[in-house]
Design a protein around this motif. Structure first.
Motif, mmCIF file in Angstrom:
data_model
loop_
_atom_site.group_PDB
_atom_site.id
_atom_site.type_symbol
_atom_site.label_atom_id
_atom_site.label_comp_id
_atom_site.label_asym_id
_atom_site.label_seq_id
_atom_site.Cartn_x
_atom_site.Cartn_y
_atom_site.Cartn_z
ATOM 1 N N ALA A 13 0.830 -1.203 0.000
ATOM 2 C CA ALA A 13 0.000 0.000 0.000
ATOM 3 C C ALA A 13 0.864 1.252 0.000
ATOM 4 C CB ALA A 13 -0.929 -0.005 1.211
ATOM 5 N N ASP A 14 1.949 1.226 0.726
ATOM 6 C CA ASP A 14 2.835 2.386 0.809
ATOM 7 C C ASP A 14 3.588 2.607 -0.497
ATOM 8 O OD1 ASP A 14 4.024 4.521 2.388
ATOM 9 O OD2 ASP A 14 5.870 3.348 2.338
ATOM 10 N N ALA A 15 4.015 1.508 -1.141
ATOM 11 C CA ALA A 15 4.793 1.617 -2.376
ATOM 12 C C ALA A 15 3.910 1.754 -3.607
ATOM 13 C CB ALA A 15 5.699 0.394 -2.523
ATOM 14 N N SER A 17 2.976 -0.664 -5.435
ATOM 15 C CA SER A 17 3.480 -1.602 -6.435
ATOM 16 C C SER A 17 3.947 -2.882 -5.753
ATOM 17 C CB SER A 17 4.641 -0.964 -7.208
ATOM 18 O OG SER A 17 5.442 -1.924 -7.841
ATOM 19 N N LEU A 18 3.617 -4.027 -6.345
ATOM 20 C CA LEU A 18 4.101 -5.300 -5.830
ATOM 21 C C LEU A 18 5.615 -5.402 -5.953
ATOM 22 C CD1 LEU A 18 1.403 -7.694 -7.369
ATOM 23 C CD2 LEU A 18 1.575 -6.986 -4.972
ATOM 24 N N THR A 19 6.129 -4.921 -7.087
ATOM 25 C CA THR A 19 7.564 -5.025 -7.342
ATOM 26 C C THR A 19 8.362 -4.190 -6.353
ATOM 27 O OG1 THR A 19 7.159 -5.387 -9.698
ATOM 28 C CG2 THR A 19 9.382 -4.699 -9.067
ATOM 29 N N HIS A 20 7.941 -2.936 -6.163
ATOM 30 C CA HIS A 20 8.668 -2.065 -5.246
ATOM 31 C C HIS A 20 8.567 -2.557 -3.810
ATOM 32 C CE1 HIS A 20 8.206 1.442 -8.305
ATOM 33 N NE2 HIS A 20 9.239 0.665 -8.579
ATOM 34 N N ALA A 21 7.400 -3.070 -3.435
ATOM 35 C CA ALA A 21 7.248 -3.623 -2.092
ATOM 36 C C ALA A 21 8.150 -4.844 -1.914
ATOM 37 C CB ALA A 21 5.795 -3.990 -1.837
ATOM 38 N N GLY A 22 8.217 -5.682 -2.947
ATOM 39 C CA GLY A 22 9.086 -6.845 -2.879
ATOM 40 C C GLY A 22 10.541 -6.472 -2.709
ATOM 41 N N ASP A 23 10.956 -5.383 -3.399
ATOM 42 C CA ASP A 23 12.344 -4.914 -3.254
ATOM 43 C C ASP A 23 12.614 -4.485 -1.816
ATOM 44 O OD1 ASP A 23 12.785 -5.376 -5.927
ATOM 45 O OD2 ASP A 23 12.437 -3.298 -6.544
ATOM 46 N N ARG A 24 11.644 -3.788 -1.210
ATOM 47 C CA ARG A 24 11.828 -3.335 0.171
ATOM 48 C C ARG A 24 11.908 -4.514 1.142
ATOM 49 N NH1 ARG A 24 7.471 1.559 1.168
ATOM 50 N NH2 ARG A 24 8.058 2.909 -0.588
ATOM 51 N N LEU A 25 11.079 -5.533 0.872
ATOM 52 C CA LEU A 25 10.962 -6.659 1.797
ATOM 53 C C LEU A 25 11.916 -7.794 1.466
ATOM 54 C CD1 LEU A 25 7.054 -6.749 1.868
ATOM 55 C CD2 LEU A 25 8.546 -5.887 3.682
ATOM 56 N N ASN A 26 12.624 -7.642 0.340
ATOM 57 C CA ASN A 26 13.528 -8.696 -0.123
ATOM 58 C C ASN A 26 12.756 -9.978 -0.440
ATOM 59 O OD1 ASN A 26 16.112 -9.450 -0.904
ATOM 60 N ND2 ASN A 26 16.639 -10.277 1.106
ATOM 61 N N GLY A 54 -0.113 0.504 -11.704
ATOM 62 C CA GLY A 54 0.139 0.168 -10.315
ATOM 63 C C GLY A 54 -1.126 -0.247 -9.598
ATOM 64 N N LEU A 55 -1.074 -0.188 -8.286
ATOM 65 C CA LEU A 55 -2.188 -0.613 -7.444
ATOM 66 C C LEU A 55 -2.802 0.590 -6.740
ATOM 67 C CD1 LEU A 55 -0.533 -3.730 -5.780
ATOM 68 C CD2 LEU A 55 -2.042 -3.695 -7.762
ATOM 69 N N ILE A 56 -4.126 0.593 -6.661
ATOM 70 C CA ILE A 56 -4.852 1.647 -5.955
ATOM 71 C C ILE A 56 -5.711 0.986 -4.891
ATOM 72 C CG2 ILE A 56 -6.554 3.505 -6.146
ATOM 73 C CD1 ILE A 56 -5.677 3.859 -9.046
ATOM 74 N N LEU A 57 -5.653 1.516 -3.676
ATOM 75 C CA LEU A 57 -6.420 0.942 -2.577
ATOM 76 C C LEU A 57 -7.915 1.104 -2.796
ATOM 77 C CD1 LEU A 57 -4.275 2.272 0.387
ATOM 78 C CD2 LEU A 57 -4.669 -0.146 -0.119
ATOM 79 N N THR A 58 -8.659 0.051 -2.478
ATOM 80 C CA THR A 58 -10.113 0.150 -2.433
ATOM 81 C C THR A 58 -10.510 0.857 -1.134
ATOM 82 O OG1 THR A 58 -10.342 -1.951 -1.285
ATOM 83 C CG2 THR A 58 -10.336 -2.025 -3.702
#
Length: 301
Positions: A13-15, A17-26, A54-58
């Motif tokens: 939700a913060d990023a 993007s799934l990709t950017h979140a994955g980079d942050r979380l490794n 990207g992703l938008i919150l419902t």
């Protein structure tokens, strides 16, 4: 509710993007996606609208994100208090202030703080944008106006004015203006009135512009203005806290000054007991007192 899935949801939700979140979380994008799907299934709702950009919150996702933001904020505060020791100060302290005050006043004084507390790690964020302290974008702020949020502890440090300065060499070569009308024979160095700055500084520059300076150099922060002045380019509009550390500056047209600008130090109520915050606050206050004492000795107060 699975805490690990909530942590991953918050990162996505913060990023945005799934990709950017994955980079942050490794984590891989597919692993992040699986966790989000599993969380949506457990809640029986859709948390994100999927778009090509990207992703938008419902609406339901926004509700959950508000909750995870609050949780993250409280966990960060708890971790900060746990890391603080009664006998030792160590760990990260995120401090935000303006580019001018940070580079020209604060950073030159930090060696004294590190000498006392070598285990302290300061993350200094210099920008004109006001960071959100309650949302933990920073731990401590030094701002050129009183913070508006009620949940902040604030301390007025001092008052600043924007004044006109030139270098001694510039005055020897070009001469010193005696009246404001003399600005027509000099280059003015200042921040552009459209750049982010305190209103008092912008108002002073707008007033000076009406006297048609011979030439103009605009910079988007006071560090650049100072460099122009000490390199003999002209007369600069600068904050008065520079006088102590840059004795080569000479105030010109002393009848011209901006309105007062209050300087505040602020931090969230939840960090009231933080040792790192308290030692930083006390250090800045000590340096302000020493700064004012030195100005009195110099006859500047």
């Amino acid at each position: 509710m699975d805490w690990d899935k909530l942590r991953i949801f918050h990162a996505v939700a913060d990023a945005g993007s799934l990709t950017h979140a994955g980079d942050r979380l490794n984590l891989s994008q597919s692993a992040v996606s699986r966790q989000i799907r599993a969380l949506e299934e457990s809640l029986n709702t859709t948390l994100f609208h999927r778009h090509a950009r990207g992703l938008i919150l419902t609406e339901q996702g926004e509700l959950l994100f508000d909750a995870t933001r609050s949780m993250t904020k409280r966990l960060d505060a708890a971790a900060a208090r746990i890391r603080d020791s009664e006998d030792e100060v160590f760990g990260e302290l995120r401090v935000t202030t303006t580019t001018g005050f940070g580079t020209l006043w604060l950073v030159p004084r930090l060696p004294k703080l590190y000498e006392r507390y070598p285990g302290l790690k300061i993350d200094l964020m210099l920008e004109e944008r006001v960071l959100d302290l309650p949302m933990r974008e920073a731990d401590v702020a030094i701002r050129m106006k009183e913070p508006s949020q009620a949940e902040l502890i604030r301390k007025r440090l001092m008052t600043v004015q924007m004044l006109l300065y030139a270098s001694r060499d510039y005055i020897s070569e070009i001469g010193e203006p005696k009246e404001l009308e003399d600005i027509t024979s000099h280059r003015l160095i200042c921040q552009n009135t459209n750049s982010a700055q305190v209103a008092a500084g912008a108002a002073l520059v707008q007033h000076l512009m009406t006297y048609n300076p011979a030439s103009l150099l605009t910079v988007n922060n006071y560090f650049g203005v100072l460099q122009g002045v000490i390199n003999n380019l002209g007369i600069g509009v600068l904050p008065d806290y520079l006088v102590e550390d840059f004795p080569e500056l000479v105030r010109v047209l002393p009848q011209i000054e901006s309105a007062d600008v209050p300087v505040f130090l602020a931090y969230p109520e939840e960090l009231r007991q933080s040792r790192r915050v308290s030692v930083f606050r006390d250090f800045v206050q000590e340096e302000i007192i020493a700064h004012r004492k030195q100005l009195r000795l110099m006859g500047k107060l």
